[in-house]
Write a protein that holds these residues in place. Structure first.
Motif, PDB file in Angstrom:
ATOM      1  N   PRO A 134      37.089  44.936  27.085  1.00  0.00           N
ATOM      2  CA  PRO A 134      37.692  43.635  27.390  1.00  0.00           C
ATOM      3  C   PRO A 134      39.096  43.778  27.982  1.00  0.00           C
ATOM      4  O   PRO A 134      39.836  44.711  27.652  1.00  0.00           O
ATOM      5  CB  PRO A 134      37.742  42.936  26.022  1.00  0.00           C
ATOM      6  CG  PRO A 134      36.741  43.672  25.176  1.00  0.00           C
ATOM      7  CD  PRO A 134      36.777  45.087  25.654  1.00  0.00           C
ATOM      8  N   GLU A 135      39.477  42.827  28.826  1.00  0.00           N
ATOM      9  CA  GLU A 135      40.728  42.942  29.574  1.00  0.00           C
ATOM     10  C   GLU A 135      41.953  42.970  28.658  1.00  0.00           C
ATOM     11  O   GLU A 135      42.810  43.858  28.770  1.00  0.00           O
ATOM     12  CB  GLU A 135      40.844  41.786  30.575  1.00  0.00           C
ATOM     13  CG  GLU A 135      42.045  41.907  31.495  1.00  0.00           C
ATOM     14  CD  GLU A 135      42.074  40.807  32.544  1.00  0.00           C
ATOM     15  OE1 GLU A 135      42.844  40.936  33.519  1.00  0.00           O
ATOM     16  OE2 GLU A 135      41.342  39.803  32.388  1.00  0.00           O
ATOM     17  N   VAL A 136      42.076  42.004  27.765  1.00  0.00           N
ATOM     18  CA  VAL A 136      43.251  41.968  26.888  1.00  0.00           C
ATOM     19  C   VAL A 136      43.216  43.118  25.895  1.00  0.00           C
ATOM     20  O   VAL A 136      44.262  43.675  25.532  1.00  0.00           O
ATOM     21  CB  VAL A 136      43.365  40.606  26.178  1.00  0.00           C
ATOM     22  CG1 VAL A 136      44.504  40.609  25.163  1.00  0.00           C
ATOM     23  CG2 VAL A 136      43.584  39.487  27.196  1.00  0.00           C
ATOM     24  N   PHE A 137      42.035  43.497  25.456  1.00  0.00           N
ATOM     25  CA  PHE A 137      41.904  44.652  24.562  1.00  0.00           C
ATOM     26  C   PHE A 137      42.406  45.920  25.252  1.00  0.00           C
ATOM     27  O   PHE A 137      43.114  46.736  24.640  1.00  0.00           O
ATOM     28  CB  PHE A 137      40.440  44.811  24.152  1.00  0.00           C
ATOM     29  CG  PHE A 137      40.180  45.941  23.195  1.00  0.00           C
ATOM     30  CD1 PHE A 137      40.475  45.818  21.845  1.00  0.00           C
ATOM     31  CD2 PHE A 137      39.621  47.134  23.644  1.00  0.00           C
ATOM     32  CE1 PHE A 137      40.222  46.860  20.953  1.00  0.00           C
ATOM     33  CE2 PHE A 137      39.367  48.174  22.769  1.00  0.00           C
ATOM     34  CZ  PHE A 137      39.666  48.038  21.419  1.00  0.00           C
ATOM     35  N   PHE A 250      46.009  46.019  38.039  1.00  0.00           N
ATOM     36  CA  PHE A 250      45.604  47.369  37.629  1.00  0.00           C
ATOM     37  C   PHE A 250      44.204  47.345  37.019  1.00  0.00           C
ATOM     38  O   PHE A 250      43.349  48.169  37.354  1.00  0.00           O
ATOM     39  CB  PHE A 250      46.610  47.922  36.617  1.00  0.00           C
ATOM     40  CG  PHE A 250      46.223  49.261  36.039  1.00  0.00           C
ATOM     41  CD1 PHE A 250      46.564  50.437  36.687  1.00  0.00           C
ATOM     42  CD2 PHE A 250      45.516  49.344  34.841  1.00  0.00           C
ATOM     43  CE1 PHE A 250      46.197  51.686  36.158  1.00  0.00           C
ATOM     44  CE2 PHE A 250      45.149  50.571  34.303  1.00  0.00           C
ATOM     45  CZ  PHE A 250      45.498  51.741  34.969  1.00  0.00           C
ATOM     46  N   TYR A 251      43.957  46.379  36.140  1.00  0.00           N
ATOM     47  CA  TYR A 251      42.653  46.281  35.485  1.00  0.00           C
ATOM     48  C   TYR A 251      41.553  46.029  36.521  1.00  0.00           C
ATOM     49  O   TYR A 251      40.496  46.664  36.483  1.00  0.00           O
ATOM     50  CB  TYR A 251      42.685  45.168  34.444  1.00  0.00           C
ATOM     51  CG  TYR A 251      41.399  45.003  33.658  1.00  0.00           C
ATOM     52  CD1 TYR A 251      41.142  45.772  32.536  1.00  0.00           C
ATOM     53  CD2 TYR A 251      40.443  44.066  34.052  1.00  0.00           C
ATOM     54  CE1 TYR A 251      39.964  45.615  31.805  1.00  0.00           C
ATOM     55  CE2 TYR A 251      39.269  43.893  33.341  1.00  0.00           C
ATOM     56  CZ  TYR A 251      39.032  44.680  32.215  1.00  0.00           C
ATOM     57  OH  TYR A 251      37.871  44.520  31.510  1.00  0.00           O
ATOM     58  N   LYS A 252      41.812  45.111  37.445  1.00  0.00           N
ATOM     59  CA  LYS A 252      40.822  44.787  38.479  1.00  0.00           C
ATOM     60  C   LYS A 252      40.532  45.999  39.362  1.00  0.00           C
ATOM     61  O   LYS A 252      39.365  46.263  39.702  1.00  0.00           O
ATOM     62  CB  LYS A 252      41.320  43.620  39.328  1.00  0.00           C
ATOM     63  CG  LYS A 252      40.324  43.142  40.361  1.00  0.00           C
ATOM     64  CD  LYS A 252      40.851  41.927  41.128  1.00  0.00           C
ATOM     65  CE  LYS A 252      39.838  41.444  42.156  1.00  0.00           C
ATOM     66  NZ  LYS A 252      40.366  40.246  42.908  1.00  0.00           N
ATOM     67  N   LEU A 255      38.097  48.353  37.627  1.00  0.00           N
ATOM     68  CA  LEU A 255      36.800  47.839  37.171  1.00  0.00           C
ATOM     69  C   LEU A 255      35.641  48.776  37.498  1.00  0.00           C
ATOM     70  O   LEU A 255      34.749  48.972  36.656  1.00  0.00           O
ATOM     71  CB  LEU A 255      36.546  46.452  37.750  1.00  0.00           C
ATOM     72  CG  LEU A 255      37.193  45.280  37.008  1.00  0.00           C
ATOM     73  CD1 LEU A 255      36.959  43.978  37.763  1.00  0.00           C
ATOM     74  CD2 LEU A 255      36.648  45.176  35.579  1.00  0.00           C
ATOM     75  N   PRO A 256      35.583  49.389  38.688  1.00  0.00           N
ATOM     76  CA  PRO A 256      34.481  50.332  38.944  1.00  0.00           C
ATOM     77  C   PRO A 256      34.458  51.489  37.940  1.00  0.00           C
ATOM     78  O   PRO A 256      33.380  51.916  37.503  1.00  0.00           O
ATOM     79  CB  PRO A 256      34.775  50.833  40.368  1.00  0.00           C
ATOM     80  CG  PRO A 256      35.556  49.723  40.999  1.00  0.00           C
ATOM     81  CD  PRO A 256      36.408  49.176  39.897  1.00  0.00           C
ATOM     82  N   TYR A 257      35.636  51.982  37.572  1.00  0.00           N
ATOM     83  CA  TYR A 257      35.713  53.051  36.576  1.00  0.00           C
ATOM     84  C   TYR A 257      35.230  52.554  35.216  1.00  0.00           C
ATOM     85  O   TYR A 257      34.459  53.250  34.530  1.00  0.00           O
ATOM     86  CB  TYR A 257      37.150  53.560  36.463  1.00  0.00           C
ATOM     87  CG  TYR A 257      37.413  54.378  35.223  1.00  0.00           C
ATOM     88  CD1 TYR A 257      36.930  55.681  35.098  1.00  0.00           C
ATOM     89  CD2 TYR A 257      38.149  53.846  34.166  1.00  0.00           C
ATOM     90  CE1 TYR A 257      37.164  56.420  33.950  1.00  0.00           C
ATOM     91  CE2 TYR A 257      38.390  54.581  33.021  1.00  0.00           C
ATOM     92  CZ  TYR A 257      37.900  55.865  32.916  1.00  0.00           C
ATOM     93  OH  TYR A 257      38.130  56.589  31.780  1.00  0.00           O
ATOM     94  N   TYR A 258      35.639  51.349  34.808  1.00  0.00           N
ATOM     95  CA  TYR A 258      35.204  50.802  33.522  1.00  0.00           C
ATOM     96  C   TYR A 258      33.688  50.604  33.504  1.00  0.00           C
ATOM     97  O   TYR A 258      33.018  50.909  32.504  1.00  0.00           O
ATOM     98  CB  TYR A 258      35.897  49.457  33.248  1.00  0.00           C
ATOM     99  CG  TYR A 258      37.406  49.520  33.178  1.00  0.00           C
ATOM    100  CD1 TYR A 258      38.067  50.594  32.578  1.00  0.00           C
ATOM    101  CD2 TYR A 258      38.184  48.493  33.705  1.00  0.00           C
ATOM    102  CE1 TYR A 258      39.454  50.647  32.519  1.00  0.00           C
ATOM    103  CE2 TYR A 258      39.571  48.535  33.648  1.00  0.00           C
ATOM    104  CZ  TYR A 258      40.204  49.619  33.053  1.00  0.00           C
ATOM    105  OH  TYR A 258      41.571  49.658  32.998  1.00  0.00           O
TER     106      TYR A 258
END
Length: 469
Positions: A134-137, A250-252, A255-258
């Motif tokens: 999750p993003e905030v996590f 950074f999170y966006k 996303l492919p890595y996640y």
């Protein structure tokens, strides 16, 4: 005669105040009842109680929070409707009643709920296993790993390209006030770490704002009445850090890595297979499992249970959330054998899942467990993590959950690989965690299994344990 309905929570007529985040309401007038009894009905559960010959100053009725819940107080030809107005926090309503020449207080409680699963959520997730970063996590994990305490910690995964990417990207922002405030708030490292990390699950982004959002309201901590957590305390600073550093960008970008990481995690941790095996070996049943992780987590895992009571008294929907490490831990291990990596990774999530089964059954044998495992010198050593398990039941449950995993391994992997995975588990428990009799305990439980269900092994393993010196 037509029944009259009175709506209790008309705020202009009530004495209302908050005790922390619990809503307290006091009905300003006495309810005079001519009959010799009255009923309280909780429609959400279809639960009704009749009160007659009351001989106490205060009588009580309580239930857990469900959105839009209400009570009905049914008396004579009237019905009083008491709405639940404080979701997801607690609410107490005090109603003075006079009946049969006596006066008393009817207290109606609705307890806070740490999670609420909507009908849509239940329909979408029932009988399913989900994997998430999750993003905030992930924001919480990044912040902790960059913090002064995180920089010196040994329980984080810093041996990865992803950690290097995180550090290099956020390095210009390490002087942000957030890190000073977080560092000064940490009294006990592990308590603060779990508090900060896991309570972040209850939040999401609304543009640049971080808001509390269903289904999770509070995950772990000592003040679950008010849902106070270290993460929530620092939200203004966290929001500013996320905005200043463009965390969402950074999170966006990652996303492919996640997404690739999640697909690897599903292979290494076949949760559905473990779930089926455990429910065949124990009586407990759960509706859904969720694996929540960050690539920055190393060996600090935990599990939390959440439930929502279903309308109409139809039981409850139960979800288990497991916080674990990512697959990179095993990709960087000494073995390149995918099946062996699966076995080693499965041990992490399995021994979180099966606490939900083992711990519940242990209550049935608690007196015997306390008598045996109270002798800590026999079962635990020093310089491990056993001090974090303060009572005999928690020590036994650690022994049992990891030994049950070894039964699962024995039944699901070829003999050579099973022996290797079990040997690794024994080494972890004895040499690192200091459960010093685990090899003997595990050998005995394996010898007792022989196709028997795990739940049926309790009497025999406890009888054996009572003879250990």
């Amino acid at each position: 005669m037509k029944r009259k309905y009175l709506i209790l929570l008309i705020f202009s007529q009530l004495n209302i105040f908050a005790q922390d985040k619990v809503l307290i309401t006091k009905f300003p007038q006495i309810i005079s009842i001519k009959a010799d009894s009255f009923q309280l009905f909780y429609p959400t559960w279809k639960k009704s109680l009749t009160f007659k010959n009351v001989n106490r100053d205060t009588i009580d009725m309580g239930n857990d929070a469900i959105k839009n819940a209400f009570y009905l107080l049914i008396y004579d030809n009237d019905t009083l409707k008491i709405k639940y107005e404080n979701f997801p926090f607690g609410q107490k309503t005090f109603i003075p009643i006079e009946m049969g020449g006596k006066r008393f207080i009817q207290r109606l409680r609705i307890n806070q709920t740490s999670a609420f699963f909507s009908k849509e959520y239940i329909t979408k997730n029932d009988k399913k296993v989900n994997f998430e970063i999750p993003e905030v996590f992930e924001l919480a994990n990044i912040i902790w790993s960059l913090s002064p305490k995180g920089q010196s910690a040994k329980n984080l995964n810093k041996n990865s390209k992803y950690y290097s990417k995180v550090y290099n990207y956020f390095k210009p922002y390490l002087n942000h006030q957030l890190f000073k405030d977080l560092d000064s708030s940490v009294k006990n490292y592990y308590d603060a770490y779990y508090d900060f990390r896991e309570n972040s699950l209850g939040f999401s982004f609304n543009k640049q704002k971080i808001i509390r959002e269903e289904p999770y309201f509070y995950v772990i901590g000592s003040d679950w009445v008010n849902f106070n957590s270290l993460f929530q305390k620092l939200i203004p600073q966290i929001e500013d850090f996320a905005k200043t550093s463009n965390f969402r960008g950074f999170y966006k970008a990652n996303l492919p890595y996640y997404e690739e990481s999640i697909e690897k995690q599903k292979v290494l941790m076949p949760v559905q297979k473990m779930w089926d095996w455990l429910e065949n070996n124990f009586d407990n049943k759960y509706n859904t499992y969720k694996v929540v992780y960050s690539p920055l987590i190393d060996a600090t895992h935990s599990t939390q249970n959440f439930n929502t009571f279903l309308e109409g008294g139809k039981g409850r929907f139960q979800e288990t959330v497991m916080f674990v490490c990512g697959p990179e831990i095993f990709e960087n291990s000494k073995t390149t054998n995918l099946k062996e990596q699966e076995g080693l990774a499965s041990g992490i999530v399995f021994t979180e899942i099966d606490h939900n089964y083992v711990n519940q059954l242990s209550y049935k044998y608690q007196k015997q467990i306390n008598n045996i495992f109270d002798k800590r010198d026999i079962w635990t050593g020093t310089n491990g993590d056993t001090d974090r398990y303060g009572n005999p039941s928690s020590i036994f449950n650690e022994y049992m959950t990891h030994a049950v995993f070894c039964i699962y391994v024995k039944e699901n992997y070829d003999e050579q690989l099973a022996n290797k995975i079990i040997e690794s588990r024994v080494n972890l428990m004895v040499e690192h965690r200091k459960y010093i009799k685990f090899k003997e305990f595990n050998d005995k439980l394996l010898s007792l299994s022989g196709g028997r269900k795990a739940k049926d092994l309790y009497p025999d393993i406890l009888n054996w344990a009572s003879t250990v010196k």
